[in-house]
Design an enzyme around this catalytic site. Sequence first.
Site, PDB file in Angstrom:
ATOM      1  N   LYS A 137      -2.910  -4.458  45.058  1.00 57.56           N
ATOM      2  CA  LYS A 137      -2.173  -3.859  43.939  1.00 57.56           C
ATOM      3  C   LYS A 137      -1.585  -4.947  43.046  1.00 57.56           C
ATOM      4  O   LYS A 137      -1.632  -4.853  41.822  1.00 57.56           O
ATOM      5  CB  LYS A 137      -1.074  -2.925  44.484  1.00 57.56           C
ATOM      6  CG  LYS A 137      -1.660  -1.655  45.115  1.00 57.56           C
ATOM      7  CD  LYS A 137      -0.635  -0.828  45.881  1.00 57.56           C
ATOM      8  CE  LYS A 137      -1.338   0.293  46.647  1.00 57.56           C
ATOM      9  NZ  LYS A 137      -0.433   1.078  47.495  1.00 57.56           N
ATOM     10  N   GLN A 164       5.347   0.652  49.906  1.00 56.41           N
ATOM     11  CA  GLN A 164       4.096   0.776  50.678  1.00 56.41           C
ATOM     12  C   GLN A 164       4.332   1.570  51.965  1.00 56.41           C
ATOM     13  O   GLN A 164       5.240   1.260  52.731  1.00 56.41           O
ATOM     14  CB  GLN A 164       3.543  -0.630  50.983  1.00 56.41           C
ATOM     15  CG  GLN A 164       2.195  -0.632  51.677  1.00 56.41           C
ATOM     16  CD  GLN A 164       1.064  -0.071  50.801  1.00 56.41           C
ATOM     17  OE1 GLN A 164       0.996  -0.334  49.607  1.00 56.41           O
ATOM     18  NE2 GLN A 164       0.193   0.722  51.399  1.00 56.41           N
ATOM     19  N   ASP A 175       3.942   6.454  42.155  1.00 52.80           N
ATOM     20  CA  ASP A 175       3.100   6.985  43.232  1.00 52.80           C
ATOM     21  C   ASP A 175       3.079   8.515  43.200  1.00 52.80           C
ATOM     22  O   ASP A 175       2.268   9.143  43.884  1.00 52.80           O
ATOM     23  CB  ASP A 175       3.630   6.526  44.606  1.00 52.80           C
ATOM     24  CG  ASP A 175       2.838   5.352  45.180  1.00 52.80           C
ATOM     25  OD1 ASP A 175       1.674   5.174  44.777  1.00 52.80           O
ATOM     26  OD2 ASP A 175       3.392   4.631  46.031  1.00 52.80           O
TER      27      ASP A 175
END
Length: 289
Positions: free
Chosen positions: A52, A96, A119
Amino acid sequence: MQILDGRKIANDIKDEIAGVVSTLRSNNKKAPHLAAILVGDDGASETYINAKVKACERVGFRSTLIRLKEDVSEDKLIDHIRNINLDSDIDGLIVQLPLPGHIDEIKVKQAIIPSKDVDGFHPENVGKMALNLPTYLPATPAGILELLTRYNIDISGKHCVVIGRSHIVGSPISILLARNSSPGNATVTLTHSRTKNLKEITNKADILIVALGKSSFVTSDMVKKGVCIIDVGISRIKSSKTKSGWKLLGDVDFESVKEKASFITPVPGGVGPMTIAMLLKNTLISSLK
Ligand code: NAD
Protein backbone atom coordinates in the site's frame (compact mmCIF):
# COMPACT_ATOMS: atom_id res chain seq x y z
CA MET A 1 -11.77 -18.66 -20.90
CA GLN A 2 -10.57 -15.13 -20.34
CA ILE A 3 -8.35 -14.07 -17.46
CA LEU A 4 -9.57 -11.01 -15.57
CA ASP A 5 -6.24 -9.26 -15.30
CA GLY A 6 -6.51 -7.33 -12.05
CA ARG A 7 -2.88 -6.28 -12.21
CA LYS A 8 -3.34 -4.57 -15.58
CA ILE A 9 -6.64 -2.88 -14.64
CA ALA A 10 -5.17 -1.73 -11.31
CA ASN A 11 -2.24 -0.23 -13.21
CA ASP A 12 -4.65 1.61 -15.53
CA ILE A 13 -6.47 3.01 -12.47
CA LYS A 14 -3.16 4.02 -10.86
CA ASP A 15 -2.19 5.85 -14.07
CA GLU A 16 -5.51 7.70 -13.99
CA ILE A 17 -4.98 8.65 -10.33
CA ALA A 18 -1.36 9.72 -10.98
CA GLY A 19 -2.69 12.00 -13.74
CA VAL A 20 -5.09 13.71 -11.31
CA VAL A 21 -2.32 14.09 -8.70
CA SER A 22 -0.02 15.63 -11.28
CA THR A 23 -2.74 18.18 -12.20
CA LEU A 24 -3.28 18.95 -8.51
CA ARG A 25 0.45 19.50 -8.03
CA SER A 26 0.76 21.76 -11.06
CA ASN A 27 -2.07 23.86 -9.60
CA ASN A 28 -0.11 24.16 -6.34
CA LYS A 29 -2.54 21.90 -4.48
CA LYS A 30 -1.27 19.34 -2.00
CA ALA A 31 -0.84 15.67 -2.88
CA PRO A 32 -3.27 13.26 -1.17
CA HIS A 33 -1.88 11.83 2.07
CA LEU A 34 -2.66 8.34 3.42
CA ALA A 35 -1.78 7.27 6.96
CA ALA A 36 -1.54 3.59 7.86
CA ILE A 37 -1.17 1.93 11.25
CA LEU A 38 0.43 -1.50 11.53
CA VAL A 39 0.28 -3.33 14.84
CA GLY A 40 2.76 -6.17 15.41
CA ASP A 41 5.01 -7.90 12.90
CA ASP A 42 2.82 -10.46 11.15
CA GLY A 43 4.50 -11.33 7.84
CA ALA A 44 1.37 -11.18 5.67
CA SER A 45 0.24 -7.85 7.17
CA GLU A 46 3.74 -6.46 6.63
CA THR A 47 3.57 -7.47 2.95
CA TYR A 48 0.13 -5.89 2.46
CA ILE A 49 1.04 -2.63 4.19
CA ASN A 50 4.30 -2.32 2.23
CA ALA A 51 2.38 -2.82 -1.00
CA LYS A 52 0.00 0.00 0.00
CA VAL A 53 2.86 2.37 0.85
CA LYS A 54 4.58 1.54 -2.45
CA ALA A 55 1.34 2.14 -4.34
CA CYS A 56 1.10 5.60 -2.73
CA GLU A 57 4.59 6.43 -4.02
CA ARG A 58 3.67 5.15 -7.49
CA VAL A 59 0.75 7.63 -7.87
CA GLY A 60 2.43 10.59 -6.13
CA PHE A 61 0.57 10.38 -2.79
CA ARG A 62 2.30 11.02 0.48
CA SER A 63 2.07 8.28 3.08
CA THR A 64 2.79 7.94 6.77
CA LEU A 65 3.25 4.49 8.28
CA ILE A 66 2.91 4.17 12.05
CA ARG A 67 4.28 0.92 13.43
CA LEU A 68 3.09 -0.15 16.87
CA LYS A 69 4.27 -3.07 18.98
CA GLU A 70 2.16 -6.26 19.14
CA ASP A 71 1.39 -5.57 22.83
CA VAL A 72 0.30 -1.94 22.35
CA SER A 73 -2.79 -1.16 24.44
CA GLU A 74 -6.13 -0.52 22.79
CA ASP A 75 -6.19 2.99 24.37
CA LYS A 76 -2.78 3.85 22.95
CA LEU A 77 -3.84 2.70 19.47
CA ILE A 78 -7.02 4.77 19.69
CA ASP A 79 -4.95 7.81 20.81
CA HIS A 80 -2.95 7.52 17.58
CA ILE A 81 -6.19 7.31 15.59
CA ARG A 82 -7.62 10.41 17.33
CA ASN A 83 -4.47 12.40 16.56
CA ILE A 84 -4.73 11.48 12.89
CA ASN A 85 -8.45 12.31 12.88
CA LEU A 86 -7.49 15.86 13.94
CA ASP A 87 -4.59 16.23 11.50
CA SER A 88 -5.91 18.27 8.58
CA ASP A 89 -2.90 17.28 6.47
CA ILE A 90 -3.99 13.61 6.39
CA ASP A 91 -6.82 12.61 4.05
CA GLY A 92 -7.21 8.90 4.74
CA LEU A 93 -6.44 6.47 7.57
CA ILE A 94 -6.29 2.69 7.53
CA VAL A 95 -5.51 0.27 10.33
CA GLN A 96 -4.16 -3.00 8.94
CA LEU A 97 -6.25 -6.01 10.00
CA PRO A 98 -6.19 -8.44 11.71
CA LEU A 99 -5.37 -6.87 15.08
CA PRO A 100 -3.97 -8.78 18.07
CA GLY A 101 -6.63 -10.55 20.16
CA HIS A 102 -6.58 -8.03 23.05
CA ILE A 103 -7.75 -5.20 20.77
CA ASP A 104 -11.43 -4.81 19.87
CA GLU A 105 -11.58 -4.39 16.07
CA ILE A 106 -15.05 -2.82 16.16
CA LYS A 107 -13.89 -0.15 18.65
CA VAL A 108 -10.94 0.63 16.40
CA LYS A 109 -13.11 0.89 13.27
CA GLN A 110 -15.47 3.21 15.14
CA ALA A 111 -12.62 5.43 16.34
CA ILE A 112 -11.68 6.43 12.79
CA ILE A 113 -13.53 9.56 11.74
CA PRO A 114 -15.91 8.51 8.89
CA SER A 115 -14.59 11.26 6.59
CA LYS A 116 -11.09 9.66 6.65
CA ASP A 117 -12.27 6.04 6.73
CA VAL A 118 -10.95 5.15 3.26
CA ASP A 119 -11.31 1.41 4.00
CA GLY A 120 -15.06 2.00 4.33
CA PHE A 121 -15.29 -0.05 7.56
CA HIS A 122 -16.90 2.52 9.92
CA PRO A 123 -20.54 1.59 10.73
CA GLU A 124 -21.68 4.98 9.38
CA ASN A 125 -20.05 4.27 6.01
CA VAL A 126 -21.32 0.66 5.97
CA GLY A 127 -24.84 2.01 6.60
CA LYS A 128 -24.50 4.54 3.79
CA MET A 129 -23.28 1.78 1.47
CA ALA A 130 -26.33 -0.34 2.32
CA LEU A 131 -28.63 2.63 1.70
CA ASN A 132 -26.98 3.42 -1.64
CA LEU A 133 -25.77 6.81 -0.42
CA PRO A 134 -22.42 8.29 -1.48
CA THR A 135 -19.61 6.96 0.72
CA TYR A 136 -16.27 5.15 0.62
CA LEU A 137 -16.94 1.63 -0.62
CA PRO A 138 -14.79 -1.04 1.06
CA ALA A 139 -11.76 -1.57 -1.15
CA THR A 140 -11.99 -5.29 -2.00
CA PRO A 141 -15.71 -5.33 -2.94
CA ALA A 142 -15.25 -2.05 -4.83
CA GLY A 143 -12.30 -3.60 -6.67
CA ILE A 144 -14.42 -6.60 -7.69
CA LEU A 145 -17.17 -4.35 -9.09
CA GLU A 146 -14.61 -2.22 -10.93
CA LEU A 147 -12.99 -5.29 -12.46
CA LEU A 148 -16.35 -6.63 -13.68
CA THR A 149 -17.29 -3.20 -15.04
CA ARG A 150 -14.03 -2.68 -16.93
CA TYR A 151 -14.39 -6.12 -18.56
CA ASN A 152 -17.99 -5.21 -19.52
CA ILE A 153 -19.41 -8.11 -17.51
CA ASP A 154 -23.04 -7.20 -16.90
CA ILE A 155 -24.30 -8.38 -13.53
CA SER A 156 -27.87 -7.09 -13.78
CA GLY A 157 -30.32 -10.01 -13.43
CA LYS A 158 -27.48 -12.53 -13.03
CA HIS A 159 -27.37 -15.05 -10.21
CA CYS A 160 -24.32 -14.19 -8.10
CA VAL A 161 -23.25 -16.65 -5.43
CA VAL A 162 -20.88 -15.39 -2.73
CA ILE A 163 -18.94 -17.83 -0.51
CA GLY A 164 -17.99 -16.23 2.83
CA ARG A 165 -19.79 -13.55 4.87
CA SER A 166 -16.92 -11.54 6.37
CA HIS A 167 -17.46 -7.85 7.11
CA ILE A 168 -14.70 -6.85 4.71
CA VAL A 169 -15.55 -8.98 1.65
CA GLY A 170 -18.52 -11.40 1.60
CA SER A 171 -21.20 -9.28 3.30
CA PRO A 172 -20.44 -5.97 1.57
CA ILE A 173 -20.03 -7.50 -1.91
CA SER A 174 -23.39 -9.25 -1.52
CA ILE A 175 -25.02 -5.91 -0.61
CA LEU A 176 -23.33 -4.09 -3.50
CA LEU A 177 -24.24 -6.72 -6.10
CA ALA A 178 -27.91 -6.61 -5.07
CA ARG A 179 -28.26 -2.80 -4.83
CA ASN A 180 -30.70 -1.08 -7.13
CA SER A 181 -27.95 0.69 -9.02
CA SER A 182 -25.40 0.17 -11.73
CA PRO A 183 -23.38 -1.98 -11.27
CA GLY A 184 -25.90 -3.97 -9.23
CA ASN A 185 -29.35 -5.51 -9.69
CA ALA A 186 -28.03 -9.05 -9.38
CA THR A 187 -29.86 -11.85 -7.59
CA VAL A 188 -27.54 -12.78 -4.75
CA THR A 189 -27.10 -15.91 -2.66
CA LEU A 190 -24.74 -15.42 0.30
CA THR A 191 -23.29 -18.70 1.56
CA HIS A 192 -21.13 -19.45 4.62
CA SER A 193 -19.82 -22.20 6.87
CA ARG A 194 -23.33 -23.27 7.95
CA THR A 195 -24.71 -23.44 4.40
CA LYS A 196 -26.12 -26.83 3.41
CA ASN A 197 -25.74 -28.22 -0.13
CA LEU A 198 -23.13 -25.63 -1.09
CA LYS A 199 -22.24 -27.48 -4.29
CA GLU A 200 -25.87 -27.41 -5.45
CA ILE A 201 -25.95 -23.63 -4.94
CA THR A 202 -22.58 -22.83 -6.51
CA ASN A 203 -23.56 -24.90 -9.55
CA LYS A 204 -26.36 -22.39 -10.20
CA ALA A 205 -24.05 -19.36 -10.15
CA ASP A 206 -23.57 -17.17 -13.22
CA ILE A 207 -20.99 -15.27 -11.19
CA LEU A 208 -19.21 -16.94 -8.27
CA ILE A 209 -17.33 -14.82 -5.73
CA VAL A 210 -15.17 -16.87 -3.41
CA ALA A 211 -13.82 -15.42 -0.14
CA LEU A 212 -13.43 -18.05 2.56
CA GLY A 213 -9.66 -18.41 2.98
CA LYS A 214 -9.33 -22.13 2.18
CA SER A 215 -6.92 -22.78 -0.65
CA SER A 216 -8.19 -24.62 -3.76
CA PHE A 217 -11.63 -25.11 -2.11
CA VAL A 218 -13.72 -24.60 -5.26
CA THR A 219 -13.28 -27.42 -7.74
CA SER A 220 -14.62 -28.11 -11.22
CA ASP A 221 -17.62 -30.15 -10.00
CA MET A 222 -18.87 -27.10 -8.06
CA VAL A 223 -19.34 -24.78 -11.05
CA LYS A 224 -21.40 -24.73 -14.23
CA LYS A 225 -20.01 -24.15 -17.71
CA GLY A 226 -19.63 -20.46 -18.58
CA VAL A 227 -19.41 -19.24 -14.98
CA CYS A 228 -17.47 -16.06 -14.17
CA ILE A 229 -15.26 -16.69 -11.12
CA ILE A 230 -13.82 -14.06 -8.81
CA ASP A 231 -11.27 -15.61 -6.46
CA VAL A 232 -10.65 -13.34 -3.47
CA GLY A 233 -8.78 -15.84 -1.32
CA ILE A 234 -5.09 -15.50 -0.55
CA SER A 235 -3.35 -18.28 1.37
CA ARG A 236 0.40 -18.15 1.94
CA ILE A 237 1.72 -21.66 1.51
CA LYS A 238 5.33 -22.64 2.26
CA SER A 239 7.23 -23.48 -0.91
CA SER A 240 10.77 -24.59 -1.60
CA LYS A 241 10.42 -23.44 -5.22
CA THR A 242 10.19 -19.69 -4.59
CA LYS A 243 12.85 -17.22 -3.45
CA SER A 244 10.64 -15.92 -0.62
CA GLY A 245 9.90 -19.44 0.65
CA TRP A 246 6.15 -18.78 0.15
CA LYS A 247 3.66 -19.08 -2.65
CA LEU A 248 0.18 -17.60 -2.83
CA LEU A 249 -2.86 -19.73 -3.53
CA GLY A 250 -6.45 -18.69 -4.10
CA ASP A 251 -9.64 -20.30 -2.83
CA VAL A 252 -10.29 -21.74 -6.29
CA ASP A 253 -8.53 -24.71 -7.83
CA PHE A 254 -7.63 -22.71 -10.94
CA GLU A 255 -6.39 -25.63 -13.08
CA SER A 256 -9.52 -27.70 -12.50
CA VAL A 257 -12.09 -24.96 -13.15
CA LYS A 258 -10.41 -22.95 -15.89
CA GLU A 259 -11.86 -24.97 -18.80
CA LYS A 260 -15.41 -24.46 -17.51
CA ALA A 261 -15.17 -20.76 -16.68
CA SER A 262 -15.83 -17.95 -19.15
CA PHE A 263 -13.88 -15.49 -16.98
CA ILE A 264 -11.63 -16.05 -13.98
CA THR A 265 -9.32 -13.98 -11.78
CA PRO A 266 -5.84 -15.39 -11.11
CA VAL A 267 -4.15 -15.45 -7.70
CA PRO A 268 -1.92 -13.53 -7.47
CA GLY A 269 -2.73 -10.74 -9.94
CA GLY A 270 -6.54 -10.66 -9.69
CA VAL A 271 -8.47 -9.08 -6.83
CA GLY A 272 -5.40 -8.18 -4.69
CA PRO A 273 -4.08 -5.36 -6.90
CA MET A 274 -7.64 -4.06 -7.41
CA THR A 275 -8.05 -3.72 -3.63
CA ILE A 276 -5.03 -1.41 -3.45
CA ALA A 277 -6.17 0.62 -6.46
CA MET A 278 -9.56 1.22 -4.80
CA LEU A 279 -7.91 2.29 -1.55
CA LEU A 280 -5.97 4.89 -3.54
CA LYS A 281 -9.18 5.99 -5.27
CA ASN A 282 -10.94 6.48 -1.91
CA THR A 283 -7.98 8.49 -0.61
CA LEU A 284 -8.06 10.69 -3.70
CA ILE A 285 -11.81 11.27 -3.25
CA SER A 286 -11.21 12.24 0.39
CA SER A 287 -8.47 14.72 -0.55
CA LEU A 288 -10.72 16.43 -3.11
CA LYS A 289 -13.50 17.12 -0.58
P1 NAD B 1 -12.93 -14.52 6.98
O1 NAD B 1 -11.74 -15.37 7.21
O2 NAD B 1 -13.23 -13.40 7.92
O3 NAD B 1 -14.24 -15.42 6.93
C1 NAD B 1 -14.33 -16.57 6.15
C2 NAD B 1 -15.77 -16.79 5.75
O4 NAD B 1 -15.83 -18.01 5.02
C3 NAD B 1 -16.73 -16.91 6.93
O5 NAD B 1 -17.84 -16.07 6.68
C4 NAD B 1 -17.15 -18.37 6.91
O6 NAD B 1 -18.52 -18.54 7.27
C5 NAD B 1 -16.91 -18.77 5.47
N1 NAD B 1 -16.57 -20.18 5.37
C6 NAD B 1 -15.62 -20.87 6.04
N2 NAD B 1 -15.62 -22.17 5.70
C7 NAD B 1 -16.62 -22.32 4.79
C8 NAD B 1 -17.12 -23.43 4.06
N3 NAD B 1 -16.60 -24.64 4.19
N4 NAD B 1 -18.14 -23.21 3.20
C9 NAD B 1 -18.68 -21.98 3.04
N5 NAD B 1 -18.23 -20.88 3.70
C10 NAD B 1 -17.22 -21.06 4.57
O7 NAD B 1 -12.92 -14.01 5.45
P2 NAD B 1 -12.17 -12.80 4.74
O8 NAD B 1 -11.49 -11.89 5.71
O9 NAD B 1 -13.17 -12.27 3.77
O10 NAD B 1 -11.00 -13.56 3.95
C11 NAD B 1 -11.27 -14.59 3.02
C12 NAD B 1 -10.06 -14.78 2.13
O11 NAD B 1 -9.91 -13.63 1.30
C13 NAD B 1 -8.73 -14.93 2.86
O12 NAD B 1 -7.91 -15.82 2.15
C14 NAD B 1 -8.15 -13.52 2.81
O13 NAD B 1 -6.73 -13.54 2.87
C15 NAD B 1 -8.61 -13.08 1.45
N6 NAD B 1 -8.70 -11.62 1.27
C16 NAD B 1 -8.17 -11.13 0.12
C17 NAD B 1 -8.27 -9.78 -0.15
C18 NAD B 1 -7.70 -9.25 -1.43
O14 NAD B 1 -7.48 -8.08 -1.56
N7 NAD B 1 -7.51 -10.12 -2.44
C19 NAD B 1 -8.89 -8.91 0.75
C20 NAD B 1 -9.45 -9.46 1.92
C21 NAD B 1 -9.36 -10.83 2.16
